[in-house]
Design a protein around this motif. Sequence first.
Motif, PDB file in Angstrom:
ATOM      1  N   SER A   1       0.829  -1.216   0.000  1.00 38.69           N
ATOM      2  CA  SER A   1       0.000   0.000   0.000  1.00 38.69           C
ATOM      3  C   SER A   1       0.856   1.255   0.000  1.00 38.69           C
ATOM      4  O   SER A   1       0.522   2.246  -0.670  1.00 38.69           O
ATOM      5  CB  SER A   1      -0.936  -0.005   1.216  1.00 38.69           C
ATOM      6  OG  SER A   1      -1.819  -1.102   1.178  1.00 38.69           O
ATOM      7  N   ILE A   2       1.957   1.224   0.746  1.00 42.52           N
ATOM      8  CA  ILE A   2       2.858   2.388   0.748  1.00 42.52           C
ATOM      9  C   ILE A   2       3.450   2.609  -0.642  1.00 42.52           C
ATOM     10  O   ILE A   2       3.503   3.737  -1.147  1.00 42.52           O
ATOM     11  CB  ILE A   2       3.969   2.188   1.791  1.00 42.52           C
ATOM     12  CG1 ILE A   2       3.370   2.188   3.208  1.00 42.52           C
ATOM     13  CG2 ILE A   2       5.024   3.289   1.673  1.00 42.52           C
ATOM     14  CD1 ILE A   2       4.369   1.858   4.290  1.00 42.52           C
TER      15      ILE A   2
ATOM     16  N   GLN B   1       0.753   3.913  -2.968  1.00 42.79           N
ATOM     17  CA  GLN B   1       0.439   5.331  -2.732  1.00 42.79           C
ATOM     18  C   GLN B   1       1.446   6.234  -3.438  1.00 42.79           C
ATOM     19  O   GLN B   1       1.069   7.232  -4.062  1.00 42.79           O
ATOM     20  CB  GLN B   1       0.417   5.602  -1.225  1.00 42.79           C
ATOM     21  CG  GLN B   1      -0.044   7.003  -0.842  1.00 42.79           C
ATOM     22  CD  GLN B   1       1.073   8.008  -0.787  1.00 42.79           C
ATOM     23  OE1 GLN B   1       2.228   7.643  -0.541  1.00 42.79           O
ATOM     24  NE2 GLN B   1       0.764   9.261  -1.020  1.00 42.79           N
ATOM     25  N   ARG B   2       2.721   5.877  -3.368  1.00 41.76           N
ATOM     26  CA  ARG B   2       3.751   6.688  -4.013  1.00 41.76           C
ATOM     27  C   ARG B   2       3.650   6.614  -5.540  1.00 41.76           C
ATOM     28  O   ARG B   2       3.702   7.635  -6.231  1.00 41.76           O
ATOM     29  CB  ARG B   2       5.133   6.227  -3.557  1.00 41.76           C
ATOM     30  CG  ARG B   2       5.399   6.475  -2.068  1.00 41.76           C
ATOM     31  CD  ARG B   2       6.716   5.863  -1.636  1.00 41.76           C
ATOM     32  NE  ARG B   2       6.980   6.132  -0.220  1.00 41.76           N
ATOM     33  CZ  ARG B   2       7.990   5.607   0.459  1.00 41.76           C
ATOM     34  NH1 ARG B   2       8.840   4.794  -0.157  1.00 41.76           N
ATOM     35  NH2 ARG B   2       8.158   5.893   1.741  1.00 41.76           N
TER      36      ARG B   2
ATOM     37  N   ASN C   1       0.485   8.400  -6.785  1.00 41.24           N
ATOM     38  CA  ASN C   1       0.600   9.850  -6.731  1.00 41.24           C
ATOM     39  C   ASN C   1       1.373  10.382  -7.943  1.00 41.24           C
ATOM     40  O   ASN C   1       0.969  11.365  -8.576  1.00 41.24           O
ATOM     41  CB  ASN C   1       1.299  10.262  -5.441  1.00 41.24           C
ATOM     42  CG  ASN C   1       1.367  11.768  -5.270  1.00 41.24           C
ATOM     43  OD1 ASN C   1       0.358  12.451  -5.349  1.00 41.24           O
ATOM     44  ND2 ASN C   1       2.557  12.289  -5.050  1.00 41.24           N
TER      45      ASN C   1
ATOM     46  N   TYR D   1      -1.416  -3.720  -7.894  1.00 39.23           N
ATOM     47  CA  TYR D   1      -1.785  -3.570  -6.491  1.00 39.23           C
ATOM     48  C   TYR D   1      -3.082  -4.323  -6.181  1.00 39.23           C
ATOM     49  O   TYR D   1      -3.141  -5.115  -5.232  1.00 39.23           O
ATOM     50  CB  TYR D   1      -1.927  -2.101  -6.142  1.00 39.23           C
ATOM     51  CG  TYR D   1      -2.399  -1.871  -4.727  1.00 39.23           C
ATOM     52  CD1 TYR D   1      -1.561  -2.109  -3.652  1.00 39.23           C
ATOM     53  CD2 TYR D   1      -3.684  -1.409  -4.477  1.00 39.23           C
ATOM     54  CE1 TYR D   1      -1.996  -1.910  -2.345  1.00 39.23           C
ATOM     55  CE2 TYR D   1      -4.125  -1.206  -3.180  1.00 39.23           C
ATOM     56  CZ  TYR D   1      -3.277  -1.448  -2.123  1.00 39.23           C
ATOM     57  OH  TYR D   1      -3.724  -1.251  -0.842  1.00 39.23           O
TER      58      TYR D   1
END
Length: 293
Positions: A200-201, A204-205, A208, A269
């Motif tokens: 998830s981290i 997210q990057r 973005n 993901y």
Amino acid sequence: MYAGGRGGGGGAGRGTDEDQKLDRTQTRVVLKRSFQMAGEFRKQAGLALLLVIITVLCTLAGPVLVRHGIDSGIRAKDSHALNMTVVAYIVVVVIAYVVGRWQYVALNSAGEGFLRLIRIRVFSQMQKQSMAFFDREKAGVLVARMTADIESMAELVQWGLMQFLSAFLLLFFAFFLLMSLSWQLTLISLLVFPFLIVASIKFQRDANKAYLEVRDKVGANLSALQEGITGVRVIQAYAREDEQIRRFEESNRALYRSHIHSVKVSTWYFGLIEFAGIGSSALIVGFGGLLVH
């Protein structure tokens, strides 16, 4: 929002400028300002949150009722208990359906009101800018900010926020429910969590960066379209139609590639999420079988 004006008219084709990106401090300021703007919709948001909680409880009540019907009805050969469980299950489904509709209406009413307020604020802010600002910024980029960016916020407010609240509350209540049923199986189901957190981290990057790229390409594409329409007389006078078409095809192709990249970021993901769910279920079934035998 207007920090990008220093980049000059060609900024739409280069990528997102560093001064357009928000660091953590600026992000907190923007979020705080957004919560302040959404203050007048607090009652609707509170009602939507209450309805989400009821929907989550109904979702968790379904498997519990099925378990009760099997143990107390079918295995115990008690038709009355089985019939009562079936009636209770139907009632829970009806409640979940009715509350789910109210939840959708309440959350979207608050979200649409908030987005309407943002559109008015953004347009009012644009009207206050100097003539030099509009000389520096391309019209297509400004239109993209008014349309694509707010459309992304609409998806977040109307769908993403509701899904996030539902998933978080479902995880929260399900954890305690599973712990009360079997703490061993609950711990087994949590084995996949470290992998999901790391994924998830990273998502997210990557997401973005992909979003900023898509936003930039949308602005460039709209700019090319706007220039081709407003300057059509000059383009035809100098026989520049082929060159203008080529420029638009390039910007359109760049927009296509950025969208494909964002799809690839989401694909790995969500595929991993599905695999983790299946793997967790397999571990629970296997370990549960060992506990039974």
